[in-house]
Design an enzyme around this catalytic site. Structure first.
Site, PDB file in Angstrom:
ATOM      1  N   ARG A 265     -44.352   4.117 -10.711  1.00  0.00           N
ATOM      2  CA  ARG A 265     -45.637   3.440 -10.481  1.00  0.00           C
ATOM      3  C   ARG A 265     -45.863   2.329 -11.500  1.00  0.00           C
ATOM      4  O   ARG A 265     -46.553   1.346 -11.224  1.00  0.00           O
ATOM      5  CB  ARG A 265     -46.793   4.447 -10.605  1.00  0.00           C
TER       6      ARG A 265
ATOM      7  N   THR B 237     -54.266   7.020   6.886  1.00  0.00           N
ATOM      8  CA  THR B 237     -55.158   7.140   5.725  1.00  0.00           C
ATOM      9  C   THR B 237     -56.410   6.289   5.935  1.00  0.00           C
ATOM     10  O   THR B 237     -57.535   6.756   5.747  1.00  0.00           O
ATOM     11  CB  THR B 237     -54.419   6.697   4.435  1.00  0.00           C
TER      12      THR B 237
ATOM     13  N   GLU C   7     -56.474  -0.554  -0.824  1.00  0.00           N
ATOM     14  CA  GLU C   7     -55.239   0.196  -0.567  1.00  0.00           C
ATOM     15  C   GLU C   7     -54.040  -0.566  -1.113  1.00  0.00           C
ATOM     16  O   GLU C   7     -54.052  -1.800  -1.149  1.00  0.00           O
ATOM     17  CB  GLU C   7     -55.139   0.324   0.951  1.00  0.00           C
TER      18      GLU C   7
ATOM     19  N   ASP D 172     -49.390   1.963   6.164  1.00  0.00           N
ATOM     20  CA  ASP D 172     -48.128   2.308   6.813  1.00  0.00           C
ATOM     21  C   ASP D 172     -48.454   2.786   8.243  1.00  0.00           C
ATOM     22  O   ASP D 172     -48.623   1.960   9.144  1.00  0.00           O
ATOM     23  CB  ASP D 172     -47.493   3.400   5.939  1.00  0.00           C
TER      24      ASP D 172
ATOM     25  N   GLY E 157     -51.232   3.983   9.160  1.00  0.00           N
ATOM     26  CA  GLY E 157     -52.647   3.690   9.401  1.00  0.00           C
ATOM     27  C   GLY E 157     -53.519   4.938   9.351  1.00  0.00           C
ATOM     28  O   GLY E 157     -54.745   4.841   9.431  1.00  0.00           O
TER      29      GLY E 157
HETATM   30  C1  PRP Z   1     -49.557   6.110   0.358  1.00  0.00           C
HETATM   31  C2  PRP Z   1     -50.328   4.826   0.129  1.00  0.00           C
HETATM   32  C3  PRP Z   1     -51.432   4.895   1.135  1.00  0.00           C
HETATM   33  C4  PRP Z   1     -50.823   5.726   2.259  1.00  0.00           C
HETATM   34  C5  PRP Z   1     -50.486   4.832   3.408  1.00  0.00           C
HETATM   35  O1  PRP Z   1     -50.197   7.125  -0.335  1.00  0.00           O
HETATM   36  O2  PRP Z   1     -50.823   4.756  -1.183  1.00  0.00           O
HETATM   37  O3  PRP Z   1     -52.578   5.532   0.645  1.00  0.00           O
HETATM   38  O4  PRP Z   1     -49.618   6.335   1.748  1.00  0.00           O
HETATM   39  O5  PRP Z   1     -49.855   5.540   4.428  1.00  0.00           O
HETATM   40  P1  PRP Z   1     -50.440   5.701   5.891  1.00  0.00           P
HETATM   41  O6  PRP Z   1     -50.883   4.356   6.349  1.00  0.00           O
HETATM   42  O7  PRP Z   1     -49.224   6.201   6.639  1.00  0.00           O
HETATM   43  O8  PRP Z   1     -51.538   6.704   5.866  1.00  0.00           O
HETATM   44  P2  PRP Z   1     -49.450   8.498  -0.683  1.00  0.00           P
HETATM   45  O9  PRP Z   1     -49.747   9.541   0.351  1.00  0.00           O
HETATM   46  O10 PRP Z   1     -48.005   8.222  -0.981  1.00  0.00           O
HETATM   47  O11 PRP Z   1     -50.200   8.963  -1.995  1.00  0.00           O
HETATM   48  P3  PRP Z   1     -50.342   8.181  -3.394  1.00  0.00           P
HETATM   49  O12 PRP Z   1     -51.199   6.966  -3.136  1.00  0.00           O
HETATM   50  O13 PRP Z   1     -51.025   9.162  -4.276  1.00  0.00           O
HETATM   51  O14 PRP Z   1     -48.965   7.804  -3.855  1.00  0.00           O
END
Ligand code: PRP
Length: 192
Positions: free
Chosen positions: A167, A109, A101, A105, A107
């Site tokens: 990015r 995901t 990852e 943030d 947690g």
């Molecule tokens: C972001 C990051 C993690 C997730 C973390 O992805 O890359 O995968 O958020 O957040 P969480 O802990 O609150 O779940 P995002 O949804 O921005 O998609 P991306 O990776 O495609 O930019």
């Protein structure tokens, strides 16, 4: 030639990021003495650059896959839910899945993907994240390996974006809308 970009404040410069990534590679090597038994899963899009860099510090030939996880925030039908797509052909039965990852943030995901792979028969799911923001946590998830704990900043670069932008930045910077607007003369890249 240096890249033209808004003068965002740098939080973690490229050397620091590359050094930490190498350190995480060593940490993983010592935590999993037989890394060939790992199934590495990069959570795209954000983790792509970090994962590519991390793999340079692990033995060649490891199995690496990508999986997409997207959250739908307030105002959508599935608020707070993380949708998973891709990764259909990953054979994780009885194996250790190493989720890669860029940032943890809330947690959600990681929580969702851990359940996903355990449900698919993985023996164990471990996480390596470059960044973690403990102050934002809503779900108490275990993070086995992390690079940096950061405060609640909106960070971009090294794979992380704001609406698909930045990015490609080689370092991690603090996103600031005013800095961006001034740099682009108030005219953001509006499609013609
Ligand atoms: C972001 C990051 C993690 C997730 C973390 O992805 O890359 O995968 O958020 O957040 P969480 O802990 O609150 O779940 P995002 O949804 O921005 O998609 P991306 O990776 O495609 O930019």
């Amino acid at each position: 030639m240096s890249q033209s970009k808004p003068p965002f404040e740098v939080l973690l410069d490229r050397d620091t990021l590359l050094r930490k990534t190498a350190e995480l590679g060593r940490e993983i090597l010592s935590a999993y003495p037989d890394p060939s038994s790992l199934v590495v899963v990069s959570i795209i899009e954000g983790a792509r650059i970090f994962c590519r860099e991390l793999m340079r510090h692990l033995p060649a030939g490891l199995e690496v896959h990508e999986i997409r996880a997207s959250s739908y925030g307030a105002g959508t039908v599935s608020a707070g839910r993380v949708e998973v797509s891709g990764g259909d052909g990953i054979d994780c039965a009885g194996r250790t899945v190493l989720l890669v990852e860029d940032i943890v943030d809330t947690g959600r995901t990681i929580d969702r993907l851990r359940a996903h792979f355990l449900g698919a028969g993985a023996a164990r799911v471990a996480v390596v994240t470059l960044l973690t923001k403990p102050s934002r946590r809503e779900v108490d998830v275990a993070i086995e390996h992390h690079g940096f704990e950061i405060d609640d900043h909106f960070v971009i670069g090294f794979g992380m974006d704001v609406a698909g932008r930045y990015r490609e930045l080689p370092e991690i910077v603090l996103y600031d809308e005013a800095v961006e607007a001034e740099f682009f003369g108030g005219a953001m890249r509006v499609a013609e």
